[in-house]
Write an enzyme that holds these catalytic residues in place. Structure first.
Site, PDB file in Angstrom:
ATOM      1  CD  GLU A 213     -24.665 -13.698 -16.632  1.00  0.00           C
ATOM      2  OE1 GLU A 213     -25.056 -12.580 -16.265  1.00  0.00           O
ATOM      3  OE2 GLU A 213     -24.386 -13.974 -17.809  1.00  0.00           O
TER       4      GLU A 213
ATOM      5  CE  LYS B 194     -34.025 -10.207 -11.388  1.00  0.00           C
ATOM      6  NZ  LYS B 194     -33.646  -8.827 -11.471  1.00  0.00           N
TER       7      LYS B 194
ATOM      8  CD  GLU C 175     -28.013  -4.684 -11.785  1.00  0.00           C
ATOM      9  OE1 GLU C 175     -27.850  -4.654 -13.026  1.00  0.00           O
ATOM     10  OE2 GLU C 175     -29.120  -4.525 -11.256  1.00  0.00           O
TER      11      GLU C 175
ATOM     12  CB  CYS D 133     -30.847   3.515  29.125  1.00  0.00           C
ATOM     13  SG  CYS D 133     -30.496   3.197  30.870  1.00  0.00           S
TER      14      CYS D 133
ATOM     15  CB  CYS E  89     -32.473   0.771  35.198  1.00  0.00           C
ATOM     16  SG  CYS E  89     -31.940   2.029  34.013  1.00  0.00           S
TER      17      CYS E  89
ATOM     18  CE1 TYR F 211     -25.887  -7.008 -14.901  1.00  0.00           C
ATOM     19  CE2 TYR F 211     -26.644  -7.145 -17.169  1.00  0.00           C
ATOM     20  CZ  TYR F 211     -26.769  -6.626 -15.894  1.00  0.00           C
ATOM     21  OH  TYR F 211     -27.765  -5.737 -15.608  1.00  0.00           O
TER      22      TYR F 211
ATOM     23  CB  CYS G  70     -29.067   0.004  32.635  1.00  0.00           C
ATOM     24  SG  CYS G  70     -30.508  -0.758  31.878  1.00  0.00           S
TER      25      CYS G  70
ATOM     26  CB  CYS H 246     -34.333   2.863  31.133  1.00  0.00           C
ATOM     27  SG  CYS H 246     -33.778   1.161  30.889  1.00  0.00           S
TER      28      CYS H 246
ATOM     29  CG  ASP I 279      -1.912  -1.119   1.218  1.00  0.00           C
ATOM     30  OD1 ASP I 279      -1.904  -1.885   0.227  1.00  0.00           O
ATOM     31  OD2 ASP I 279      -2.678  -1.239   2.177  1.00  0.00           O
TER      32      ASP I 279
ATOM     33  CE  LYS J  17     -38.042 -10.997  -9.079  1.00  0.00           C
ATOM     34  NZ  LYS J  17     -38.048  -9.634  -9.552  1.00  0.00           N
TER      35      LYS J  17
ATOM     36  CB  SER K 132     -36.880  -5.317 -18.553  1.00  0.00           C
ATOM     37  OG  SER K 132     -37.085  -5.605 -17.228  1.00  0.00           O
ATOM     38  CG  LEU K 133     -33.652 -10.088 -17.552  1.00  0.00           C
ATOM     39  CD1 LEU K 133     -32.846 -10.622 -16.383  1.00  0.00           C
ATOM     40  CD2 LEU K 133     -33.341 -10.885 -18.813  1.00  0.00           C
TER      41      LEU K 133
ATOM     42  CG  ASP L  57     -31.770  -6.376  -5.123  1.00  0.00           C
ATOM     43  OD1 ASP L  57     -32.234  -5.674  -6.048  1.00  0.00           O
ATOM     44  OD2 ASP L  57     -32.318  -6.512  -4.025  1.00  0.00           O
TER      45      ASP L  57
END
Ligand code: IVH
Length: 671
Positions: free
Chosen positions: A114, A116, A178, A430, A415, A230, A435, A412, A33, A318, A82-83, A118
C-alpha cells in the site's frame, strides 16, 4: 410531530448519504448537484422546524459547529502501533527472513503493498453503523477526540454501509487510517488563501494537522481534507483473515482505501514493484513517503507479534528523503507577474532526492521572519513533489554570528520603483505595470502549458522578443510577423512557420484558459472555470458588477474586488482590447444537449476511431447525456473501441462489459 415528517427526514438522510458516497468516494454521481442541493435543503428546513429530528449521522452535521470541545481524551481499544522501516531490497529480504525463522518451516508469505500516505493517523469508531467517535493517534494509547472535525470530511462516511444495498453494518467497527490533503485540494486551498490576502500553507501535512486540531469545526470545514482507511482495529461479529479482504471489506462499507494497493504472491514480486512506485511518486495526487508492505495473512501477522511499537508483520519501505542541508549563500529577489516580490535563496549546490538543488524559494518575508532564516545560515531544504524546493528551517546550532538578517527590498531591482505593501496583506509588490520583469513573467505565464500553451515559445524566446522590442505585452504575440521572427537567431523558415501556427491555435483555446492566461491575481484555473461558467463571455464579465462577481460560488469578497479592479484598469483593458481584436476566444463553450439517449451510461474510450477524434467522441457522448470514464470497471456501460486498442479492451472482455464501435455508438443515439 407527525410520523410523516419523521419518515421524510429518514428518507432524506438515506438518499443524501448514498449520493454523497457516490459523489465523493466513487466520483460517480447519479443525480445532479442541483438535485442534491434540493434534497439537502429540504432536510435542513425539516430539522430547523423539528430540531429533535437531528441525528448525529445526519448529513447536515458535516458543516461544523462552534461547540468547542476542549479535545476530550480517549483510550484506543488497542494500541495504535507504528512501523519499522527498511530502505532497500536487502533490508526487505532480511525482514522476511527474520519472520520466517519464527514461523513453521516451509511457510510461504503473500504480501499487500500500500502507499505510505503522508498524513495523520485517525481512529474512527462506528457503532451499529453510525460514526460515534473520531480520535487522533495521540501517544498510540490515548488520543484526542476530534469527532466534529472529522465529520466535515466528505469522504468519511457518517454511516456505514454507505451503499443502501451494502452488507449489514457490524455492531462495532474501529478503523484506522490517514487524514490528509490531496495535492489539488491543497493547491486550491492556497489559491483561495492567497486571493483572500491570507498566508498560504507551505506544508500539506502540517496544514492537515492544523485543520484537524481546530477548536471550531467550521474552520476545519473550509479545509478540504480527505481520508484513506487501511486497518481494522476492532470488529465485532466478523472475522477477516487477510489484509486484502480487510481492504475489500472497508471499501464495501464505503471507505476510501489507499489507492493502487496491490496483493503479491511472493516477496520477490513485491521487490520488483518498488521502483515503479518510486517513479510514480511525483505523479500521484497525494504525498507518499514510501510503501507499506504487509503480511497478507492476518493470523500469521498476529502470531509474529510486536517488537516495541512495531508489528513484525508489516514494514515501511521508505523512499530516500527529499531533504538535505546546505548553506544559504545569497538572498535574491524575484518579481512575479503580478508584481509580487518573492524572496529566493541561492544555495551551495546540494544533492537531494535525485537532483542537485542550488536555488529554493523562501515564500514570503513573514515566513522568513517567523523562521528567522538568515544569509550565511546552514538551512534545511526540502523537495516536495515536482514543485520548487523549499527552505524549511535554519540550523540555529551551526551559527557563528556572521549571519545576516533578510529584509524586503525598498526598490524593485528591475525598474527601481519603490516597493509597496498593501494594507493587511502578507506580500510586498512592485506596483509598476510596465516593469520589464513583470511583463517577462506575465508573458512566460501567458504562453505556458496551463494557460494558452503556445508551443515553441520558451522562456528564452520570450526574453529575446521583449529585448528586441518586438513585443511589449502578451497581446503583441498575436501581431508577430514571419519577417520579424526570421531575423532572430536560430529561427529558420520551418521553426517560424511552426511558431506562427501554434500562435494561431492559441486563439481557439477554451475561454477559461484564456481567463487563466490573463494572470489576474487569485484567478487560477479553478476560479477561471467558475468565472467562465458564471458569465459565459468576456463581454458579460467586463460589465459585471462587484455584487455579481461576489455572488459566484467559490469567490469571496476580497477576490471579487480584486477581479473587478483588474478588469477596470486601463492598462489591462488595453491589453484585453488587443487580444479581442486579434480574435482570441472570449466566449465559453455551451454544451448543447442534443438528447438524453445515453443518460445514466458510462463510456470508456480506447484506440483510434475511424472518423471521430477522441474529443469529438467524448463531446458526442456527453451531449447525449452519457458520462466518460478513464478506466474500465463493472460499472462501465460500454467500451467504445477503435484501432490498436490498449489493455482496456482486454479488461472489458474479462468483466463482460459490452464493446461497441463508432457505428454502434451512433446507433445508440439513433443516427
Ligand atoms: S499500517 C500496525 N498502512 O505510517 C499498522 N500505516 O510510519 C501500522 N501510514 O503510523 C500502520 N500509510 O500513520 C499503515 N497504508 C498504510 C499507511 C500507514 C501511512 C502511516 C501511519 C503509521 C506510519 C508509520
Amino acid at each position: 410531530m407527525s410520523v410523516d415528517v419523521n419518515q421524510r427526514a429518514h428518507e432524506l438522510r438515506e438518499q443524501l448519504h448514498y449520493h454523497s458516497y457516490r459523489y465523493y468516494v466513487l466520483s460517480d454521481p447519479v443525480i445532479t448537484d442541483g438535485e442534491f442541493d434540493r434534497l439537502y435543503n429540504e432536510l435542513v428546513e425539516l430539522e430547523k422546524a423539528h430540531p429533535e429530528l437531528i441525528t448525529p449521522d445526519s448529513p447536515t452535521q458535516r458543516s461544523g459547529s462552534d461547540v468547542s470541545e476542549d479535545f476530550p481524551k480517549v483510550r484506543h481499544p488497542a494500541p495504535i502501533l507504528s512501523l519499522s522501516n527498511v530502505y532497500n531490497a536487502d533490508e526487505v529480504r532480511a525482514w522476511e527472513e527474520r519472520n520466517l525463522r519464527l514461523l513453521p518451516a516451509g511457510t510461504q508469505l503473500a504480501y499487500t503493498v500500500e502507499p505510505k500516505l503522508d498524513g495523520l493517523t485517525v481512529v474512527l469508531t462506528y457503532e451499529n453503523g453510525v460514526l460515534t467517535q473520531a480520535a487522533t493517534r495521540g501517544n498510540g494509547e490515548i488520543g484526542d477526540v476530534v469527532t466534529p472535525n472529522i465529520k466535515t470530511i466528505r469522504t468519511v462516511p457518517l454511516r456505514i454501509p454507505a451503499h443502501p444495498n451494502g452488507k449489514p453494518a457490524p455492531q462495532r467497527l474501529v478503523v484506522r487510517g490517514e487524514v490528509m490533503f490531496l495535492k489539488r485540494d491543497f493547491d486550491a486551498l492556497n489559491e483561495r488563501q492567497a486571493a483572500a490576502g491570507l498566508p498560504v500553507f507551505i506544508n500539506a501535512r502540517n496544514a492537515a494537522s492544523g485543520a484537524l486540531k481546530q477548536k471550531d469545526s467550521r474552520i476545519t470545514a473550509t479545509r478540504p481534507l480527505t481520508a484513506f482507511l487501511y486497518q481494522i482495529v476492532e470488529l465485532v461479529g466478523i472475522t477477516l483473515d487477510k489484509q486484502w479482504d480487510m481492504l475489500d471489506y472497508l471499501r464495501d462499507m464505503g471507505f476510501q482505501t489507499p489507492p493502487n494497493s496491490a496483493l503479491y504472491p511472493t516477496l520477490s514480486d513485491v521487490i520488483q514493484q518498488i521502483p515503479a512506485w518510486e517513479s510514480r511518486r511525483n505523479t500521484l495526487d497525494f504525498e507518499i513517503d514510501g510503501v507499506v508492505i504487509k503480511v497478507n495473512d492476518l493470523r500469521v501477522a498476529g502470531e509474529l507479534g510486536v517488537v516495541g511499537k512495531d508489528p513484525r508483520g508489516a514494514t515501511a519501505y521508505k523512499f530516500p528523503a527529499q531533504e538535505g542541508t546546505t548553506k544559504l549563500l545569497r538572498h535574491v529577489v524575484s518579481i512575479g507577474r503580478t508584481g509580487r516580490v518573492i524572496p529566493n535563496a541561492q544555495l551551495e549546490p546540494v544533492f537531494v532526492g535525485g537532483t542537485t538543488i542550488s536555488n529554493a524559494t523562501l515564500h514570503n518575508y513573514d515566513i522568513v521572519a517567523a523562521l528567522d532564516i538568515r544569509v550565511g545560515d546552514t538551512v534545511v531544504v526540502k523537495r516536495m513533489g515536482d514543485v520548487i524546493p523549499n527552505v524549511t528551517a535554519p540550523v540555529v546550532a551551526l551559527r557563528d554570528g556572521t549571519e545576516q538578517a533578510i529584509q524586503p527590498p525598498a526598490h524593485c531591482p528591475f525598474c527601481s520603483t519603490p516597493i509597496i505593501r498593501p494594507e493587511g496583506g502578507v506580500d510586498f509588490y512592485c506596483p509598476n505595470l510596465h516593469c520589464p520583469e513583470r511583463i517577462l513573467r506575465q508573458v512566460e505565464f501567458f504562453v505556458s502549458r496551463g494557460a494558452l500553451d503556445i508551443d515553441g515559445m520558451g522562456s528564452q524566446t520570450v526574453k529575446t522578443l521583449i529585448d528586441k522590442g518586438l513585443i511589449h505585452d502578451e497581446a503583441d504575440i498575436f501581431a508577430l510577423r514571419a519577417d520579424q521572427l526570421l531575423e532572430l537567431e536560430g529561427f529558420a523558415d520551418k521553426k517560424v512557420q511552426k511558431l506562427l501556427a501554434s500562435i494561431e491555435t492559441a486563439k481557439t483555446r477554451p475561454f477559461e484558459r484564456v481567463l487563466t492566461a490573463l494572470g489576474v491575481e487569485g484567478v487560477g484555473s479553478t476560479v477561471a472555470a467558475d468565472l467562465a461558467a458564471a458569465f459565459g463571455s468576456m463581454d458579460r464579465l467586463l460589465t459585471a458588477t462587484l455584487e455579481e462577481v461576489d455572488a459566484v460560488e467559490g469567490i469571496g469578497e476580497v477576490l471579487a474586488r480584486g477581479i473587478v479592479e483588474w478588469f477596470a484598469d486601463p492598462y489591462h483593458r488595453a491589453v484585453l482590447d488587443k487580444l479581442i481584436t486579434a480574435g482570441v476566444n472570449m466566449r465559453a463553450e455551451e454544451r448543447i444537449a442534443a438528447g438524453d439517449q445515453l443518460a445514466g451510461m458510462t463510456f470508456v474510450l480506447t484506440g483510434t476511431l475511424p472518423t471521430l477524434t477522441r474529443e469529438q467522441a467524448e463531446e458526442l457522448i456527453m451531449a447525449h447525456g452519457g458520462k466518460i470514464s478513464g478506466s474500465v470497471s463493472k460499472k462501465t456501460s460500454y467500451v467504445l473501441l477503435g484501432d490498436s486498442p490498449g489493455s482496456k479492451a482486454e479488461k472489458a472482455a474479462k468483466l463482460g462489459v459490452p464493446i461497441i464501435s463508432e457505428d454502434e455508438l451512433r446507433g445508440l443515439i439513433g443516427g
